[in-house]
Motif scaffolding. Structure first.
Motif, PDB file in Angstrom:
ATOM      1  N   ARG A 141       0.977   6.975  -6.969  1.00  0.00           N
ATOM      2  CA  ARG A 141      -0.440   6.797  -6.733  1.00  0.00           C
ATOM      3  C   ARG A 141      -1.146   6.410  -8.039  1.00  0.00           C
ATOM      4  O   ARG A 141      -1.983   5.513  -8.076  1.00  0.00           O
ATOM      5  CB  ARG A 141      -1.022   8.101  -6.193  1.00  0.00           C
ATOM      6  CG  ARG A 141      -2.477   8.027  -5.829  1.00  0.00           C
ATOM      7  CD  ARG A 141      -2.952   9.395  -5.402  1.00  0.00           C
ATOM      8  NE  ARG A 141      -3.908   9.860  -6.391  1.00  0.00           N
ATOM      9  CZ  ARG A 141      -5.161  10.144  -6.089  1.00  0.00           C
ATOM     10  NH1 ARG A 141      -5.587  10.035  -4.857  1.00  0.00           N
ATOM     11  NH2 ARG A 141      -5.986  10.533  -7.025  1.00  0.00           N
ATOM     12  N   LEU A 180      -4.100   6.692  -1.568  1.00  0.00           N
ATOM     13  CA  LEU A 180      -4.555   5.719  -2.557  1.00  0.00           C
ATOM     14  C   LEU A 180      -6.066   5.561  -2.579  1.00  0.00           C
ATOM     15  O   LEU A 180      -6.617   5.025  -3.517  1.00  0.00           O
ATOM     16  CB  LEU A 180      -3.851   4.373  -2.355  1.00  0.00           C
ATOM     17  CG  LEU A 180      -3.846   3.716  -0.976  1.00  0.00           C
ATOM     18  CD1 LEU A 180      -5.158   3.003  -0.747  1.00  0.00           C
ATOM     19  CD2 LEU A 180      -2.690   2.759  -0.876  1.00  0.00           C
ATOM     20  N   TRP A 215      -0.287   2.788  -8.895  1.00  0.00           N
ATOM     21  CA  TRP A 215      -0.965   1.861  -7.980  1.00  0.00           C
ATOM     22  C   TRP A 215      -2.430   1.686  -8.371  1.00  0.00           C
ATOM     23  O   TRP A 215      -2.941   0.580  -8.462  1.00  0.00           O
ATOM     24  CB  TRP A 215      -0.830   2.395  -6.548  1.00  0.00           C
ATOM     25  CG  TRP A 215      -1.201   1.404  -5.491  1.00  0.00           C
ATOM     26  CD1 TRP A 215      -0.373   0.524  -4.868  1.00  0.00           C
ATOM     27  CD2 TRP A 215      -2.510   1.195  -4.928  1.00  0.00           C
ATOM     28  NE1 TRP A 215      -1.076  -0.228  -3.955  1.00  0.00           N
ATOM     29  CE2 TRP A 215      -2.394   0.167  -3.967  1.00  0.00           C
ATOM     30  CE3 TRP A 215      -3.761   1.775  -5.146  1.00  0.00           C
ATOM     31  CZ2 TRP A 215      -3.470  -0.296  -3.224  1.00  0.00           C
ATOM     32  CZ3 TRP A 215      -4.842   1.312  -4.405  1.00  0.00           C
ATOM     33  CH2 TRP A 215      -4.690   0.293  -3.453  1.00  0.00           C
ATOM     34  N   ARG A 216      -3.088   2.816  -8.633  1.00  0.00           N
ATOM     35  CA  ARG A 216      -4.516   2.756  -8.959  1.00  0.00           C
ATOM     36  C   ARG A 216      -4.760   2.130 -10.326  1.00  0.00           C
ATOM     37  O   ARG A 216      -5.664   1.322 -10.507  1.00  0.00           O
ATOM     38  CB  ARG A 216      -5.121   4.156  -8.912  1.00  0.00           C
ATOM     39  CG  ARG A 216      -5.210   4.709  -7.501  1.00  0.00           C
ATOM     40  CD  ARG A 216      -5.744   6.125  -7.528  1.00  0.00           C
ATOM     41  NE  ARG A 216      -7.143   6.152  -7.944  1.00  0.00           N
ATOM     42  CZ  ARG A 216      -8.149   6.107  -7.087  1.00  0.00           C
ATOM     43  NH1 ARG A 216      -7.913   6.049  -5.803  1.00  0.00           N
ATOM     44  NH2 ARG A 216      -9.385   6.131  -7.510  1.00  0.00           N
ATOM     45  N   ALA A 253       1.521   3.890  -1.597  1.00  0.00           N
ATOM     46  CA  ALA A 253       1.171   4.971  -2.506  1.00  0.00           C
ATOM     47  C   ALA A 253       0.358   5.945  -1.680  1.00  0.00           C
ATOM     48  O   ALA A 253      -0.528   5.532  -0.944  1.00  0.00           O
ATOM     49  CB  ALA A 253       0.361   4.430  -3.673  1.00  0.00           C
ATOM     50  N   THR A 276       0.836  -1.211   0.000  1.00  0.00           N
ATOM     51  CA  THR A 276       0.000   0.000   0.000  1.00  0.00           C
ATOM     52  C   THR A 276       0.866   1.255   0.000  1.00  0.00           C
ATOM     53  O   THR A 276       0.481   2.276   0.551  1.00  0.00           O
ATOM     54  CB  THR A 276      -0.925   0.028   1.235  1.00  0.00           C
ATOM     55  OG1 THR A 276      -0.138  -0.209   2.408  1.00  0.00           O
ATOM     56  CG2 THR A 276      -1.995  -1.013   1.150  1.00  0.00           C
TER      57      THR A 276
END
Ligand code: ADP
Ligand code: ZN
Length: 731
Positions: free
Chosen positions: A286, A110, A289-290, A107, A105
């Motif tokens: 971010r 997020l 990651w998304r 980022a 996690t």
């Protein structure tokens, strides 16, 4: 019993947070309910923390005290595959699950809702008055074509204030637009033509593509000398994954993440991949990651931590330079990204490609045992051949004191300069000199907080501790005896070698490459690209240059101290030296001109040096394997390092002795404990360090026993214990 997929409002859910707690905590599902795997915000004491809905609540807590989940974050729920991967990786590395979850996690923001931001790009108008500052802004916009920037990025890159940019917006020279913060990545086109492959390459590519398309787990060792086309081959496997609608991840050692490489990927697939590394901005992290979680980033090129991204449908993981030691994270969570890549792929039915010219003995042994498939590319692509290897027997060379380039090596460099080719001098030591000695009293300047000498970095004008990173200016007088002007450098580092080269070859253009000499990864990459294009005659470099860069005009590599890695007691010393020397040598002669590699050594008869010169890798591995088997060490036995540390040396030793005395849990699985002993570097950052080593048979259930065993130590005060499964370093 299978887990429910969805929890209605008020249902009990177990939430794993990223906080260091022993277990998941119970909460009530929020209004609107939540999915299994949902990223949520929950109250913990007075705070709000990030967590993941891990399963149904355990219900062993007073119901009226259980609080509600605050909100479900706007992010794709964690897939079962990733949850299982984190759970098993935590068990394997003896790491608490919350620490593992933190890796997954990393980022910022997020769960924030999609938002807009202002971006800037070239507009249609020309400026009324072209000042120097305005010219720089236009130059940046021209260079990056259709890319858009935030105000801050653009101003920084052009070296102007933001008002200069705003001024240009007023004249419509620069356009200001609203753009979503997290843009999907451009589609990659796997149908663009790749290079026409040689027979070897095509066979390898077909085998990999077949595995990817079948959607099965499998690991392949892709072995071939530098320049044999391993990258071309695994890019075909990437193409196969993309065609099958699955995502692909290419892991590289941080430093091999070059513009050159990214450009190559872009040429192959017509778009830029997502790029995950320590230099990426928070916004970019971010976004990746998304988008990875939504399946809108098809290909990620990244450093080791990219392995923990929330892929939606991962079909292929490539670990390039799989032998590289940087895949092992040495602080925080101690994991080996290469091994964890195999674990993740086995859970999500993906293929793994381990590519290397000089595989680790672990991987070689797995291939020998038939666990991994083995694909060989036997020759370099095109006319280039492997460099000729030779030793320079330093016992027969005359060298002035404080000089390191032998007359013979100088002659060879001269020949390259005359022919207009490049030469490289390699030394695996950063800084100017490893030791600073007082000629009056013999004192060597050490770090205040560590048991280590400080290394002079003349370029930075400081002494630096390579253990803790602490630095201080070079003192005028000896800190021990106060003598003035008697401090002297002892031994060579890359900067000092650069100085020597400048004296020998005053006319030559010399580039010294060391990671700490560049303000940013970008600056270093630019420098390397310039050198590849011919901006230097002589390249002086550390380990950094041994990794994957392509210098087409380089025809000679001189290794200043081939014996360096053979000292010390590391069980992988021979393997590491062998790999490093082969890698460095592989830099020479990549294009039409044949290359040579010369190793300066004081022990040309040493078996490792002889194996390097002979180039007989199978023979080297076979003999190395036999020795490790005999000793019962990895990959033929299992090992774990235990590092106890704390500010109080007695307390640290007491804990070590307690473990050594109470080793029942380990004895029951036939494991042995060695130590406690002071670590080779007995103090780091003011903390005393004590090591124990555990050895077990390959099939022993080591982790379970370790967990029981170390639980006997009560972690009082500032005492810490780290368990290092399959340790790679023993400092
Ligand atoms: P490795 O990854 O094994 O070091 P690369 O894939 O980088 O090797 O290949 C070395 C060089 O040779 C690269 O410039 C690559 O583009 C080129 N090359 C390799 N195979 C081919 C091919 N079949 N056709 C054209 N160029 C190739
Ligand atoms: Zn230090």
């Amino acid at each position: 019993m299978s887990e429910p997929e969805y929890f209605d409002h008020g249902a009990l859910v177990a939430v794993m947070t990223t906080q260091p707690l022993g277990r998941a905590l119970d909460y009530k599902a929020p209004e609107g309910g939540c999915h299994l795997g949902a990223f949520v915000e929950v109250p913990l004491g007075p705070r709000k923390v990030l967590g993941v809905v891990w399963g149904a609540g355990q219900g062993d807590y007073a119901l009226n005290k259980i609080r509600h989940v605050i909100r479900v974050l706007d992010a794709a729920p964690m897939r079962l595959e990733l949850k299982e991967f984190l759970t098993r990786a935590a068990a394997y590395t003896v790491t608490p699950l919350p620490a593992m979850l933190r890796l997954a996690t990393r980022a910022p923001g997020l769960g924030d809702p999609p938002s807009m931001r202002k971006v800037y790009r070239r507009g249609p108008a020309e400026p009324t008055k072209l000042t120097d500052a305005r010219r720089r802004v236009l130059a940046v916009l021209d260079e990056y074509g259709d890319l858009s920037f935030t105000l801050k990025e653009l101003a920084e890159m052009a070296g102007v204030t933001s008002s200069v940019v705003k001024g240009l917006v007023g004249q419509d020279v620069v356009r200001e637009e609203d753009s979503p913060r997290d843009l999907p990545f451009a589609r990659m086109d796997p149908d663009l033509p790749g290079k026409a492959l040689t027979q070897d390459q095509a066979a390898g590519a077909a085998a990999l593509a077949q595995g990817v398309t079948a959607g099965e787990y499998g690991t392949t060792l892709l072995r071939g000398v530098t320049g044999s086309g391993k990258t071309e081959v695994y890019l075909e496997a990437v193409a196969a994954a993309l065609k099958a609608g699955r995502q692909a991840l290419v892991l590289l050692p941080e430093i091999a993440l070059t513009e050159q490489f990214l450009t190559r990927v872009q040429e192959r697939f017509g778009a830029k991949p997502a790029e995950w590394h320590s230099g990426a901005t928070m916004t970019e992290r971010r976004r990746i990651w998304r988008m990875v979680g939504q399946g809108r980033a098809q290909l990620v090129i990244g450093a080791r931590s990219a392995l923990f991204l929330p892929f939606q449908n991962l079909g292929l993981i490539v670990v390039d330079e799989e032998h590289d030691t940087s895949y092992k994270q040495e602080d925080g969570v101690l994991y080996n990204a290469r091994d964890m890549a195999v674990l993740r792929a086995s859970i999500c039915n993906a293929q793994v490609v381990l590519a290397s010219a000089t595989p680790s003995l672990e991987t070689w042994a797995n291939a020998e045992a038939g666990k991994y498939r083995r694909l060989e590319l036997t020759s370099r692509f095109g006319p280039a051949v492997m460099p000729e290897m030779g030793a320079i027997d330093m016992r027969a060379e005359t060298l002035a004191s404080d000089k390191w380039v032998s007359p013979r090596l100088q002659q060879e460099v001269n020949k390259r300069l005359e022919r207009g080719e490049q030469a490289m001098l390699f030394i695996n030591r950063r800084g100017y000199a490893p030791i600073t000695l007082c000629r009056a009293c013999g004192h060597q300047i050490g770090c205040d907080d560590c048991d280590a000498r400080m290394v002079e970095h003349r370029f930075l004008k400081r002494l630096v501790c390579h253990q803790c990173g602490e630095s201080k200016p070079m003192p005028e007088t000896c800190p021990s005896c106060d003598a003035e002007g008697r401090l002297a450098p002892v031994g060579p580092g890359v900067e000092r070698l650069g100085e020597e080269a400048a004296l020998i070859w005053p006319e030559a253009r010399i580039a010294t490459l060391s990671s700490d000499m560049y303000g940013s990864a970008r600056a270093l990459k630019a420098e390397i690209a310039g050198i590849a294009a011919g901006a230097a005659d002589i390249i002086i470099g550390t380990q950094l240059v041994a990794k994957g860069h392509n210098f087409p005009n380089l025809t000679l590599v001189g290794v200043i101290d081939a014996d360096l890695g053979l000292m010390g007691s590391d069980l992988r010393a021979a393997e590491r030296t062998f790999q490093l020397m082969r890698q460095v040598a592989g830099r020479a002669g990549r294009a039409e001109a044949p290359g040579a590699a010369l190793l300066q050594t004081y022990q040309p008869e040493h078996p490792v040096i002889r194996a390097i010169l002979a180039g007989d890798e199978e023979a080297f591995w076979a003999s190395e394997a036999a020795e490790r088997k005999q000793a019962g060490v990895p990959p033929y036995g299992r090992m774990a390092g235990i590092i106890l540390s704390g500010p109080d040396v007695a307390q640290v030793f007491d804990a070590g002795n307690l473990l050594a005395r109470n080793d029942g849990a380990l004895r029951r699985i036939g494991a042995q404990v060695y130590g406690p002993a002071p670590a080779p570097i007995a103090r780091v950052r003011g903390r005393h360090r004590v090591r124990l080593l555990v050895k077990a048979e390959k099939t022993a259930p080591l982790q379970e026993a370790l967990v029981k065993w170390v639980a006997q130590v009560r972690l009082k005060g500032d005492l810490r214990i780290a368990v290092d499964i399959d340790p790679q370093s023993f400092y």
